[in-house]
Design an enzyme around this catalytic site. Structure first.
Site, mmCIF file in Angstrom:
data_model
loop_
_atom_site.group_PDB
_atom_site.id
_atom_site.type_symbol
_atom_site.label_atom_id
_atom_site.label_comp_id
_atom_site.label_asym_id
_atom_site.label_seq_id
_atom_site.Cartn_x
_atom_site.Cartn_y
_atom_site.Cartn_z
ATOM 1 N N GLY A 150 28.721 37.303 41.819
ATOM 2 C CA GLY A 150 29.259 36.580 42.982
ATOM 3 C C GLY A 150 28.425 36.817 44.227
ATOM 4 N N HIS B 109 26.088 43.932 38.896
ATOM 5 C CA HIS B 109 27.309 43.254 39.359
ATOM 6 C C HIS B 109 27.010 42.302 40.521
ATOM 7 C CE1 HIS B 109 31.957 43.700 39.533
ATOM 8 N NE2 HIS B 109 31.588 42.475 39.878
ATOM 9 N N ILE B 110 26.132 41.350 40.252
ATOM 10 C CA ILE B 110 25.728 40.416 41.314
ATOM 11 C C ILE B 110 26.187 38.983 41.037
ATOM 12 C CG2 ILE B 110 23.724 41.681 42.205
ATOM 13 C CD1 ILE B 110 22.003 39.906 40.280
ATOM 14 N N GLU C 29 30.730 51.874 37.642
ATOM 15 C CA GLU C 29 29.689 51.307 38.507
ATOM 16 C C GLU C 29 29.579 52.179 39.751
ATOM 17 O OE1 GLU C 29 30.681 47.195 39.249
ATOM 18 O OE2 GLU C 29 30.661 46.687 37.109
ATOM 19 N N SER D 165 32.306 39.554 33.386
ATOM 20 C CA SER D 165 33.703 39.616 33.856
ATOM 21 C C SER D 165 34.038 41.027 34.351
ATOM 22 C CB SER D 165 34.654 39.141 32.771
ATOM 23 O OG SER D 165 34.481 39.864 31.580
HETATM 24 N N1 LIG Z 1 30.433 39.418 37.890
HETATM 25 C C1 LIG Z 1 30.974 39.052 39.008
HETATM 26 O O1 LIG Z 1 30.419 39.246 40.065
HETATM 27 C C2 LIG Z 1 32.303 38.396 38.985
HETATM 28 C C3 LIG Z 1 33.216 38.658 38.025
HETATM 29 N N2 LIG Z 1 34.428 38.042 38.018
HETATM 30 C C4 LIG Z 1 35.372 38.349 36.935
HETATM 31 O O2 LIG Z 1 35.577 37.161 36.182
HETATM 32 C C5 LIG Z 1 36.941 37.083 35.848
HETATM 33 C C6 LIG Z 1 37.314 35.648 35.591
HETATM 34 O O3 LIG Z 1 37.246 34.923 36.793
HETATM 35 P P1 LIG Z 1 37.919 33.482 36.955
HETATM 36 O O4 LIG Z 1 37.349 32.523 36.005
HETATM 37 O O5 LIG Z 1 37.845 33.140 38.387
HETATM 38 O O6 LIG Z 1 39.406 33.833 36.564
HETATM 39 P P2 LIG Z 1 40.578 32.820 36.224
HETATM 40 O O7 LIG Z 1 41.818 33.585 36.438
HETATM 41 O O8 LIG Z 1 40.386 31.528 36.908
HETATM 42 O O9 LIG Z 1 40.391 32.581 34.651
HETATM 43 C C7 LIG Z 1 40.615 33.557 33.686
HETATM 44 C C8 LIG Z 1 41.033 32.859 32.416
HETATM 45 O O10 LIG Z 1 41.153 33.850 31.400
HETATM 46 C C9 LIG Z 1 42.266 33.519 30.607
HETATM 47 N N3 LIG Z 1 42.718 34.688 29.868
HETATM 48 C C10 LIG Z 1 43.468 35.728 30.306
HETATM 49 N N4 LIG Z 1 43.654 36.616 29.322
HETATM 50 C C11 LIG Z 1 43.012 36.136 28.252
HETATM 51 C C12 LIG Z 1 42.844 36.611 26.928
HETATM 52 N N5 LIG Z 1 43.374 37.770 26.527
HETATM 53 N N6 LIG Z 1 42.147 35.850 26.062
HETATM 54 C C13 LIG Z 1 41.615 34.658 26.465
HETATM 55 N N7 LIG Z 1 41.743 34.166 27.707
HETATM 56 C C14 LIG Z 1 42.434 34.901 28.591
HETATM 57 C C15 LIG Z 1 43.271 32.979 31.588
HETATM 58 O O11 LIG Z 1 44.260 32.209 30.958
HETATM 59 C C16 LIG Z 1 42.376 32.176 32.511
HETATM 60 O O12 LIG Z 1 42.275 30.832 32.103
HETATM 61 C C17 LIG Z 1 37.653 37.704 37.034
HETATM 62 O O13 LIG Z 1 38.910 38.215 36.675
HETATM 63 C C18 LIG Z 1 36.721 38.794 37.458
HETATM 64 O O14 LIG Z 1 37.089 39.984 36.826
HETATM 65 C C19 LIG Z 1 34.750 37.130 38.972
HETATM 66 C C20 LIG Z 1 33.876 36.830 39.958
HETATM 67 C C21 LIG Z 1 32.595 37.470 40.090
HETATM 68 O O1 LIG Z 2 34.868 38.553 42.620
HETATM 69 C C1 LIG Z 2 34.886 39.421 41.733
HETATM 70 O O2 LIG Z 2 35.887 39.685 41.058
HETATM 71 C C2 LIG Z 2 33.682 40.155 41.444
HETATM 72 O O3 LIG Z 2 33.581 40.796 40.432
HETATM 73 C C3 LIG Z 2 32.629 40.184 42.458
HETATM 74 O O4 LIG Z 2 32.770 41.455 42.991
HETATM 75 P P1 LIG Z 2 31.964 41.933 44.277
HETATM 76 O O5 LIG Z 2 32.524 41.186 45.441
HETATM 77 O O6 LIG Z 2 30.536 41.594 44.050
HETATM 78 O O7 LIG Z 2 32.237 43.391 44.333
#
Ligand SMILES: NC(=O)C1=CN([C@@H]2O[C@H](COP(=O)(O)OP(=O)(O)OC[C@H]3O[C@@H](n4cnc5c(N)ncnc54)[C@H](O)[C@@H]3O)[C@@H](O)[C@H]2O)C=CC1
Ligand SMILES: O=C(O)C(=O)COP(=O)(O)O
Length: 541
Positions: A422, A419-420, A389, A359
């Site tokens: 996505g 951080h891959i 990062e 996350s």
């Molecule tokens: N590693 C990567 O490349 C990526 C990382 N991410 C990260 O993943 C996170 C989550 O993405 P999605 O699932 O799309 O977000 P989303 O917004 O759909 O879901 C997040 C969930 O977390 C819950 N939440 C918020 N605060 C909370 C807490 N304190 N305790 C428990 N639950 C809580 C919300 O109610 C929601 O259901 C993003 O905010 C982003 O930071 C997202 C995409 C790619």
């Molecule tokens: O979609 C997100 O929030 C991600 O963490 C993915 O980030 P990026 O587009 O790989 O820099």
């Protein structure tokens, strides 16, 4: 396609609008605060004027774009009506009562501009779109770049992010900036961008942007809320299996020539419990995939949510930590989620369990995880995100980036990825298209559907048989009495349709006004700009 201007130097605009306003008069008619604001935006308008004076015999102060999906059959002849067309030939028609269309709520609305069923949507020739400057950082997918370039915008795309000082330098004359998760758009950076209309986050997370400050400056922010969710979920699945079988350690050993065939501490995932923290877009996808592999799924979320399959929601984080063999984190970066997993929470996890964080880096206390690995509490972990990062690819993952890097590298059965989550072709292409489309809709039409920091407002398109209509966008402080004052200004004209909504301190009003000439447009613009509630006024037509 609509074209427009916002924040122009009115002395420069006035001749183009067919006005005969002595420069001193114009300046005197504006409050001091408004003058300083206008001066900051002068150079864009001047640039447009110079170019268009040389190249086109059309009003020169207007910035505009065109719809990506322009259909040749809908295109009107190139060029704008001249001032006679707008100023004299078209007198205002009979007045009708303003028809107020209140905002419908939420993302259920389509982002694309809705069209009248009666007449073809109005799509005009993009004119001076080359004056819209777009800076794309962090290797935004070419599908998104292409959409923006097809509009005629000036697009500069860089592969990496930029450090703050360079960003501040570069963002000064930019109207649109596109970023991913690395680029920090702080208050200071946003304040350095007087021309900035809109920010595109070509990712899910928007924690890297000061959303509230952007809204207060009249800058809309868009993201792609779910285009990479499946990619993240698939990575998690692969890592759950890899952790359970210690596959990465075995692979690294063999790369170094060491044959190490072991079964101790290696498990099937079937029948094990997966604990998902944050059951949003990613958590949901993951839930379905994990159940398909025979895992039992529990989840914890601050919101009560419908479970996918036979997953079930637990009421506390502690409950989840105590039951799960694998704990995976999918919450956004928020003050409440900072260091959500530290020593206290790790101690509550099952002995020999696994932790995954894809996350945000701020959510886990990594030193505590290193300690839990050394003590044998954790059998393994997977990290895709880190507190710090690097801004670009290279040999940067070391102790000067994060002080515990060497210790982390030495942990057994730890999967570390840059951080891959996505980063797949599918996700990046989908994100590129979605966010670029939203930017075009905002720049050209003022549509805020899907905005992360502004109310969502849209109006059906102006149509080809409404050539003398103008669309006013008025972003303003959400304080009592504004609508009355705005409608006093607009009420002298035929307001065809109007929509307004607010989000926190900021409100967004969009109104289409029919049969207006250039003088009237300018008068409306000046009057709206003079209201103390004004954040930003845009005129699109
Ligand atoms: N590693 C990567 O490349 C990526 C990382 N991410 C990260 O993943 C996170 C989550 O993405 P999605 O699932 O799309 O977000 P989303 O917004 O759909 O879901 C997040 C969930 O977390 C819950 N939440 C918020 N605060 C909370 C807490 N304190 N305790 C428990 N639950 C809580 C919300 O109610 C929601 O259901 C993003 O905010 C982003 O930071 C997202 C995409 C790619
Ligand atoms: O979609 C997100 O929030 C991600 O963490 C993915 O980030 P990026 O587009 O790989 O820099």
């Amino acid at each position: 396609m609509l074209r427009g201007f916002s924040h122009g130097n009115l002395e420069d605009i006035s001749p183009d609008l067919g006005l005969d306003v002595p420069s001193g008069q114009m300046r005197r008619s504006l409050p001091r605060a408004d003058l300083s604001r206008i001066v900051r935006h002068d150079h864009i308008v001047q640039e447009v004027i110079v170019k268009n004076t040389m190249a086109l015999s059309v009003p020169q102060s207007l910035l505009h774009g065109s719809s990506r999906s322009r259909s040749p059959s809908l295109c009107l002849p190139r060029g704008l009506p001249n001032s006679a067309d707008l100023g004299e030939a078209l007198e205002p028609g009979p007045r009708a009562e303003p028809r107020v269309v209140m905002s419908s709520q939420g993302r259920s609305l389509q982002r694309s501009t809705t069209h009248s069923s009666a007449a073809a949507a109005r799509e005009l020739k993009p004119f001076a779109t080359a004056d819209i400057k777009i800076l794309l950082l962090e290797n935004v997918n070419t599908a998104g770049q292409d959409i923006l370039r097809q509009q005629g915008y000036q697009v500069e795309a860089l592969k990496s992010s930029l450090p703050e000082a360079e960003l501040i330098e570069k963002i000064q004359d930019v109207h649109v900036i596109g970023i991913r998760s690395k680029t920090q758009l702080t208050k200071k950076v946003i304040d350095s961008a007087p021309n900035l209309l809109v920010i595109g986050c070509f990712c899910i997370g928007t924690n890297q942007v000061d959303l509230k400050h952007a809204a207060q400056k009249g800058v809309a922010v868009f993201n792609s809320p779910f285009s990479n969710s499946r990619s993240v979920a698939e990575q998690v699945i692969s890592e759950i299996i890899a952790l359970a079988r210690q596959i990465c350690d075995r692979s690294m050993e063999l790369h170094q020539g060491k044959w190490n065939k072991v079964s101790a501490g290696c498990w099937e995932v079937r029948g094990k419990t997966l604990g998902i923290v944050g059951y949003g877009h990613i958590g949901n996808q993951l839930s379905v995939l994990a159940e398909a592999m025979g895992m039992r799924v529990i989840f914890y979320d601050v919101v009560n949510l419908m479970s996918m399959g036979t997953a079930h929601q637990v009421s506390t984080l502690d409950e989840l930590l105590q039951q799960a063999d694998f704990v995976t984190l999918h919450v956004p970066e928020l003050p409440e989620t900072e260091n959500m997993i530290s020593t206290e929470q790790l101690n509550k996890m099952k002995d020999g369990s696994y932790l995954l964080n894809l996350s945000r880096g701020s959510i886990v206390d990594i030193q505590a995880v290193i300690d839990a690995s050394r003590s044998g509490k954790l059998a393994g972990a997977a990290f895709d995100v880190y507190p710090n990062e690097p801004a670009a690819n290279g040999d940067y993952f070391n102790n000067s980036l994060n002080q515990w890097t060497d210790a982390l590298n030495s942990c057994k059965n730890f999967i570390l990825t840059p951080h891959i989550g996505g980063s797949t072709e599918e996700a990046q292409r989908a994100i590129g298209v979605e966010v670029a489309d939203a930017l075009v809709q905002y720049v050209n039409y003022g549509t805020t559907l899907g905005a992360c920091n502004m109310p969502e407002v849209n109006l059906r398109s102006l149509t080809a048989d409404e050539p003398n209509h103008v669309r006013m966008v008025y972003i303003h402080q959400n304080v009592p009495g504004v609508l009355r004052r705005v409608n006093e200004i607009l009420g002298d004209h035929n307001v065809d349709k109007q929509m307004t909504d607010s989000r926190g301190d900021v409100a967004y009003l969009m109104a289409d006004i029919s049969n207006v000439n250039q003088q009237q447009i300018k008068d409306i613009y000046v009057a709206l700009e003079e209201l103390s509630s004004r954040i930003r006024t845009r005129v699109l037509y």
